[in-house]
Design a protein around this motif. Structure first.
Motif, mmCIF file in Angstrom:
data_model
loop_
_atom_site.group_PDB
_atom_site.id
_atom_site.type_symbol
_atom_site.label_atom_id
_atom_site.label_comp_id
_atom_site.label_asym_id
_atom_site.label_seq_id
_atom_site.Cartn_x
_atom_site.Cartn_y
_atom_site.Cartn_z
ATOM 1 N N VAL A 48 0.870 -1.174 0.000
ATOM 2 C CA VAL A 48 0.000 0.000 0.000
ATOM 3 C C VAL A 48 0.907 1.224 0.000
ATOM 4 C CG1 VAL A 48 -1.756 1.287 1.271
ATOM 5 C CG2 VAL A 48 -1.863 -1.213 1.166
ATOM 6 N N ARG A 49 0.649 2.117 -0.946
ATOM 7 C CA ARG A 49 1.430 3.345 -1.061
ATOM 8 C C ARG A 49 0.502 4.531 -0.842
ATOM 9 N NH1 ARG A 49 4.599 3.521 -6.211
ATOM 10 N NH2 ARG A 49 2.531 3.538 -7.110
ATOM 11 N N TRP A 50 0.785 5.301 0.208
ATOM 12 C CA TRP A 50 0.041 6.523 0.484
ATOM 13 C C TRP A 50 0.716 7.646 -0.287
ATOM 14 C CZ3 TRP A 50 0.570 2.637 4.015
ATOM 15 C CH2 TRP A 50 -0.595 2.197 4.641
ATOM 16 N N VAL A 51 -0.079 8.420 -1.015
ATOM 17 C CA VAL A 51 0.432 9.489 -1.876
ATOM 18 C C VAL A 51 -0.112 10.821 -1.375
ATOM 19 C CG1 VAL A 51 0.545 10.361 -4.241
ATOM 20 C CG2 VAL A 51 0.428 7.883 -3.836
ATOM 21 N N TRP A 52 0.773 11.693 -0.933
ATOM 22 C CA TRP A 52 0.366 13.004 -0.427
ATOM 23 C C TRP A 52 -0.098 13.868 -1.591
ATOM 24 C CZ3 TRP A 52 2.657 9.752 2.621
ATOM 25 C CH2 TRP A 52 2.606 9.908 3.998
ATOM 26 N N ALA A 53 -1.328 14.399 -1.486
ATOM 27 C CA ALA A 53 -1.905 15.191 -2.570
ATOM 28 C C ALA A 53 -2.308 16.591 -2.111
ATOM 29 C CB ALA A 53 -3.118 14.471 -3.149
ATOM 30 N N SER B 207 4.458 16.099 1.165
ATOM 31 C CA SER B 207 4.451 15.624 -0.224
ATOM 32 C C SER B 207 5.191 14.293 -0.283
ATOM 33 C CB SER B 207 5.138 16.643 -1.150
ATOM 34 O OG SER B 207 6.505 16.778 -0.789
ATOM 35 N N GLY B 208 5.098 13.665 -1.443
ATOM 36 C CA GLY B 208 5.796 12.398 -1.633
ATOM 37 C C GLY B 208 4.909 11.206 -1.337
ATOM 38 N N THR B 209 5.540 10.081 -0.976
ATOM 39 C CA THR B 209 4.820 8.837 -0.726
ATOM 40 C C THR B 209 5.390 8.125 0.499
ATOM 41 O OG1 THR B 209 6.291 7.480 -2.108
ATOM 42 C CG2 THR B 209 4.380 8.499 -3.202
ATOM 43 N N TYR B 210 4.618 7.162 0.991
ATOM 44 C CA TYR B 210 5.059 6.244 2.032
ATOM 45 C C TYR B 210 4.443 4.898 1.708
ATOM 46 C CZ TYR B 210 5.615 3.857 6.463
ATOM 47 O OH TYR B 210 5.945 2.928 7.420
#
Length: 103
Positions: free
Chosen positions: A49-54, A73-76
């Motif tokens: 699972v990749r969380w994407v900051w929007a 920003s970015g992902t985790y």
């Protein structure tokens, strides 16, 4: 009518388990996935699972055994190897909650 069809389709997609691989989850300004409710996202065992900051606000992704840094920003990403339901919160905004259901 198009907006309603889109919402129904989006809700149906969240209810269907994703194939093992990668599932993206939007981290918006003070919500996961969508505003208005605490969503449950269902994935298959072995899915990353990749969380994407929007949005623009800082957030964290925190669950049992994992914690992202505070980011704007970015992902985790986190791979879910076992079945179960995993509660995820943002420690910056206590109203941001979601569940990752692994089948």
């Amino acid at each position: 009518m198009i907006k309603r069809s889109f919402l129904i389709t989006a809700a149906a997609m969240l209810a269907v388990p994703a194939l093992a691989g990668t599932a993206n989850i939007k981290v918006g300004d003070n919500y996961f996935v969508r505003g208005g409710s605490a969503p449950t996202v269902t994935v298959k065992k072995g899915t990353t699972v990749r969380w994407v900051w929007a949005g623009r606000n800082p957030h964290t992704v925190v669950g049992s055994g994992f914690r992202s840094p505070t980011k704007t920003s970015g992902t985790y990403s986190r791979k879910f190897s076992g079945k179960g339901s995993f509660r995820v919160i943002c420690t910056v905004h206590s109203s941001m909650k979601m569940t990752v259901r692994v089948v």
